[in-house]
Design a protein around this motif. Sequence first.
Motif, mmCIF file in Angstrom:
data_model
loop_
_atom_site.group_PDB
_atom_site.id
_atom_site.type_symbol
_atom_site.label_atom_id
_atom_site.label_comp_id
_atom_site.label_asym_id
_atom_site.label_seq_id
_atom_site.Cartn_x
_atom_site.Cartn_y
_atom_site.Cartn_z
ATOM 1 N N GLN A 107 0.824 -1.194 0.000
ATOM 2 C CA GLN A 107 0.000 0.000 0.000
ATOM 3 C C GLN A 107 0.864 1.253 0.000
ATOM 4 O O GLN A 107 1.936 1.294 0.588
ATOM 5 N N GLY A 108 0.357 2.301 -0.662
ATOM 6 C CA GLY A 108 1.059 3.571 -0.680
ATOM 7 C C GLY A 108 0.946 4.282 0.661
ATOM 8 O O GLY A 108 0.046 3.998 1.462
ATOM 9 N N TYR A 109 1.861 5.236 0.900
ATOM 10 C CA TYR A 109 1.895 5.920 2.193
ATOM 11 C C TYR A 109 0.610 6.700 2.447
ATOM 12 O O TYR A 109 0.079 6.689 3.566
ATOM 13 N N ALA A 110 0.102 7.380 1.433
ATOM 14 C CA ALA A 110 -1.140 8.156 1.606
ATOM 15 C C ALA A 110 -2.300 7.244 1.995
ATOM 16 O O ALA A 110 -3.138 7.607 2.830
ATOM 17 N N GLU A 111 -2.334 6.048 1.403
ATOM 18 C CA GLU A 111 -3.393 5.093 1.736
ATOM 19 C C GLU A 111 -3.265 4.610 3.174
ATOM 20 O O GLU A 111 -4.271 4.440 3.883
ATOM 21 N N LEU A 112 -2.023 4.415 3.624
ATOM 22 C CA LEU A 112 -1.806 3.996 5.005
ATOM 23 C C LEU A 112 -2.208 5.100 5.983
ATOM 24 O O LEU A 112 -2.786 4.829 7.036
#
Length: 229
Positions: free
Chosen positions: A159-164
């Motif tokens: 998962q991408g950082y923004a999604e996390l």
Amino acid sequence: MSRFVHLTPARLTATVRRGGLGAPVYCFPVLPSHTLTYQWARELRRRGAREFVAVTFVLPDSEPVDVGHYGKPPERVTAARAVAILRTMPDPRGYEVVVPRRVTAREVRTIRPAPRVTGWRYMPAAHGRRPCACPGCLGRGQIGAARLRRRLGEDGARQGYAELLAGLRSDDPDEVRWALWSLGGRGEVADFAFLAEHPDPEVRDELAEVLTESYRGPAARALLERLTP
């Protein structure tokens, strides 16, 4: 005499004081390294119970026990030999000692609260690594297995950082814990410091684990101090 520690749910403390530990007894030698001695603490909490006690007991050096890695067949040796093997091993994470008989109450020496943020989770050195959802690594019926498979998808993409970051603000504590575990040392402590006030104790435990394993510096130390009783 050889000294070992067994971790058991705190609700069983009175039972252990009266009758000892039922067979088989899974344990680990008391080593100079606190982290290695209590390496199973977090993995056991993942299986349901949250509060554990560390039961320290002694065995005769000649007592037969089994020693080995949890994923491999064990070897039958004496208690003294098991301690020597694990004490001199470069990396004994994931190893355990099994006492095939009951440990009596007279052999128990101390019962103390187990450490909360010591040890590995899922597997040794797993933190920050992408989990595997194949049937061999994630058994059917294991706690959280279905959720993990849904999150990883078929290809297990990271998962991408923004999604996390979005997951950290979820109303579902499990989603928050998953996002924390998946950070893998990415980002700034300030991005998730607000979780120190989260109402779910398991989220706060996960936050402390993430800080301990993956973050360094004044901000990480200050936040960890807020979380440590």
